[in-house]
Design a protein around this motif. Sequence first.
Motif, mmCIF file in Angstrom:
data_model
loop_
_atom_site.group_PDB
_atom_site.id
_atom_site.type_symbol
_atom_site.label_atom_id
_atom_site.label_comp_id
_atom_site.label_asym_id
_atom_site.label_seq_id
_atom_site.Cartn_x
_atom_site.Cartn_y
_atom_site.Cartn_z
ATOM 1 N N ALA A 364 0.825 -1.211 0.000
ATOM 2 C CA ALA A 364 0.000 0.000 0.000
ATOM 3 C C ALA A 364 0.859 1.260 0.000
ATOM 4 N N ALA A 365 1.965 1.235 0.751
ATOM 5 C CA ALA A 365 2.843 2.400 0.829
ATOM 6 C C ALA A 365 3.511 2.685 -0.511
ATOM 7 N N VAL A 366 4.002 1.628 -1.160
ATOM 8 C CA VAL A 366 4.664 1.805 -2.460
ATOM 9 C C VAL A 366 3.674 2.321 -3.502
ATOM 10 N N THR A 367 2.498 1.713 -3.530
ATOM 11 C CA THR A 367 1.470 2.139 -4.483
ATOM 12 C C THR A 367 1.052 3.578 -4.222
ATOM 13 N N GLY A 368 0.826 3.906 -2.968
ATOM 14 C CA GLY A 368 0.437 5.269 -2.606
ATOM 15 C C GLY A 368 1.500 6.285 -2.959
ATOM 16 N N PHE A 369 2.778 5.893 -2.811
ATOM 17 C CA PHE A 369 3.873 6.812 -3.142
ATOM 18 C C PHE A 369 3.836 7.210 -4.608
ATOM 19 N N PHE A 370 3.678 6.237 -5.481
ATOM 20 C CA PHE A 370 3.689 6.541 -6.917
ATOM 21 C C PHE A 370 2.460 7.344 -7.332
ATOM 22 N N ILE A 371 1.315 7.048 -6.725
ATOM 23 C CA ILE A 371 0.111 7.824 -7.046
ATOM 24 C C ILE A 371 0.261 9.258 -6.561
ATOM 25 N N TRP A 372 0.737 9.420 -5.345
ATOM 26 C CA TRP A 372 0.911 10.765 -4.792
ATOM 27 C C TRP A 372 1.971 11.555 -5.566
ATOM 28 N N ASN A 373 3.009 10.864 -5.996
ATOM 29 C CA ASN A 373 4.078 11.513 -6.739
ATOM 30 C C ASN A 373 3.583 12.068 -8.071
ATOM 31 N N SER A 374 2.496 11.490 -8.599
ATOM 32 C CA SER A 374 1.947 11.941 -9.876
ATOM 33 C C SER A 374 0.740 12.863 -9.702
ATOM 34 N N PHE A 375 0.319 13.064 -8.476
ATOM 35 C CA PHE A 375 -0.919 13.808 -8.230
ATOM 36 C C PHE A 375 -0.830 15.249 -8.714
ATOM 37 N N TYR A 376 0.262 15.927 -8.363
ATOM 38 C CA TYR A 376 0.376 17.340 -8.728
ATOM 39 C C TYR A 376 0.482 17.526 -10.238
ATOM 40 N N ASN A 377 1.184 16.614 -10.901
ATOM 41 C CA ASN A 377 1.259 16.683 -12.364
ATOM 42 C C ASN A 377 -0.117 16.482 -12.983
ATOM 43 N N TYR A 378 -0.883 15.561 -12.424
ATOM 44 C CA TYR A 378 -2.237 15.291 -12.919
ATOM 45 C C TYR A 378 -3.113 16.537 -12.767
ATOM 46 N N MET A 379 -3.084 17.143 -11.595
ATOM 47 C CA MET A 379 -3.895 18.338 -11.346
ATOM 48 C C MET A 379 -3.435 19.493 -12.223
ATOM 49 N N ASP A 380 -2.137 19.571 -12.484
ATOM 50 C CA ASP A 380 -1.602 20.618 -13.359
ATOM 51 C C ASP A 380 -2.151 20.453 -14.773
ATOM 52 N N GLN A 381 -2.160 19.217 -15.281
ATOM 53 C CA GLN A 381 -2.721 18.959 -16.607
ATOM 54 C C GLN A 381 -4.208 19.308 -16.642
ATOM 55 N N LEU A 382 -4.915 18.935 -15.590
ATOM 56 C CA LEU A 382 -6.347 19.227 -15.496
ATOM 57 C C LEU A 382 -6.601 20.727 -15.607
ATOM 58 N N PHE A 383 -5.790 21.512 -14.906
ATOM 59 C CA PHE A 383 -5.957 22.972 -14.891
ATOM 60 C C PHE A 383 -5.569 23.581 -16.238
#
Length: 512
Positions: A364-383
């Motif tokens: 869960a920690a490893v999976t969460g790390f990669f998702i969180w690491n991409s979160f800001y890029n995802y939101m940036d693309q959305l905006f």
Amino acid sequence: MSLLRNIIDQTWEKLLVLCGALCVLLPTSPLNMPYAYRDSGVFLYMGWRILNGELPYRDVWDHKPPVIFYINALGLALANNSRWGVWLIELAALFLAAYLGFQLIKRFFGVFPAVFSLMLWLLSLVPLLQGGNFTTEYTLPLQFTAFWLAYNSEKSENKDWHFFLIGLTGAIAFFTKQTAIGIWIAIMIYLTLRELTSGQIRQWGRETSLIFLGGLTVSGMVVVFFWLQDALPEFWSAAFEYNFIYASVTSSGLATRLDSILNGIKPLTRTGLFQISLAGYVCAVILILLKRNSISKMLPLLFIGLLNLPIELMLIGISRKTYPHYFMTMLPVLALFAGAAVWTVISLTSKWKIPVLLRNAAVAAVTGFFIWNSFYNYMDQLFIYRKFTKHETVINYIKDATAADESVLLWGAETSVNYFSQRKSPTRFTYQYALDREGYVNEELIIEFFDDVIQNRPRLIINTNSSKPMYEFPIRTDSMDEQTTYLRSHYCAMQEIDSWTVYEYSENQCDP
């Protein structure tokens, strides 16, 4: 309770893949992104004109192969000329690619490697989309299908059809984007090495002949289609001759190409996909050299993948200038080796006496790390996509100032404005790259452009490219100068909209 469990067991994989595909494409949906970027705008315009009876290359010039245009035409037809139809086809293509990839990696490496690999390559796709509706999106399901066909051909009783379909899908990919055929090249090299080293020359001849037959079936259909429409020369000129010249003109040294490729890979490193896949690539080489029995069933696919990765990089590097969406073609093979890397780690740690709770927490920690690491890029693309409305004022002006049957010329490369305003271009050169490409352009093409504009008399000509003088081309003749003088004297500057100058036709000569 057992019924509910059965439903969950049968649907959770499909729901996981669908949710992943939806999340990736949500930023580029018309709900969030009201307008399209430049390349997508050309494809949408071409699809719109196809639905109005026009033909690619003959009636609208672009240098992409034809499949992307007819995908856009189909999408627009499905949704009453709305981008939603094209977006739904994108979603279907991505879902199919993701599901095929998931099932393939699951079969070889297990459930968790398949889930982890799926997550990584879908997260990596987000920064590569650049607004979506690119050729390389639509080749993804074809690439994963090729992997499946290559794997199944090893154990299927009906091998002939598999090889034929490998050629068929390869040709469809080629006529979607010519450089998206890396997997098919790798398959051909693998079959050649396998059969010739084992002395199976007749078998090799049969397999390759069937692959070529599948490819020739699609190629023949495309050639006959444009020949029957009297557009075969235009098709060849735009989709092949122009690209040959473009690739040769922009060719450069090895150092420049490597630098371009390394810069393009950066988005894949931000999610960790490239590093993990590279580790999987190395693991695959080591396991093959050690001749481990645990990988015997996956050897053909691993060999094809080992060949495919450098081939993809070479094909991407054909053009000196690369764009992020070029690197989508690497995602299938990177997904394969990401799964291999995770499987290797699981295999090496399987004998460790790690408590189940701790192991689940680590996952869960490893999976969460990669998702969180991409979160800001995802939101940036959305905006970014949501705020992409810079052409809205011009589009609304065109709709108000012109009738639906009047044409508008965009000087530059902004064909999307023609599509969103639903105003036809007066010439097939809706953008003028072809007329600026030395080695490709000739006097005949430039005269054709001028004749079209003068005869079809667009209501407006809009200069979107202030860095390049209007009507200036690499070739100049007296007749071109006369046509240029006519256009300058009868299209009068009316106003500027967001730094674009709008010219309107006048029967009388414009005031000095």
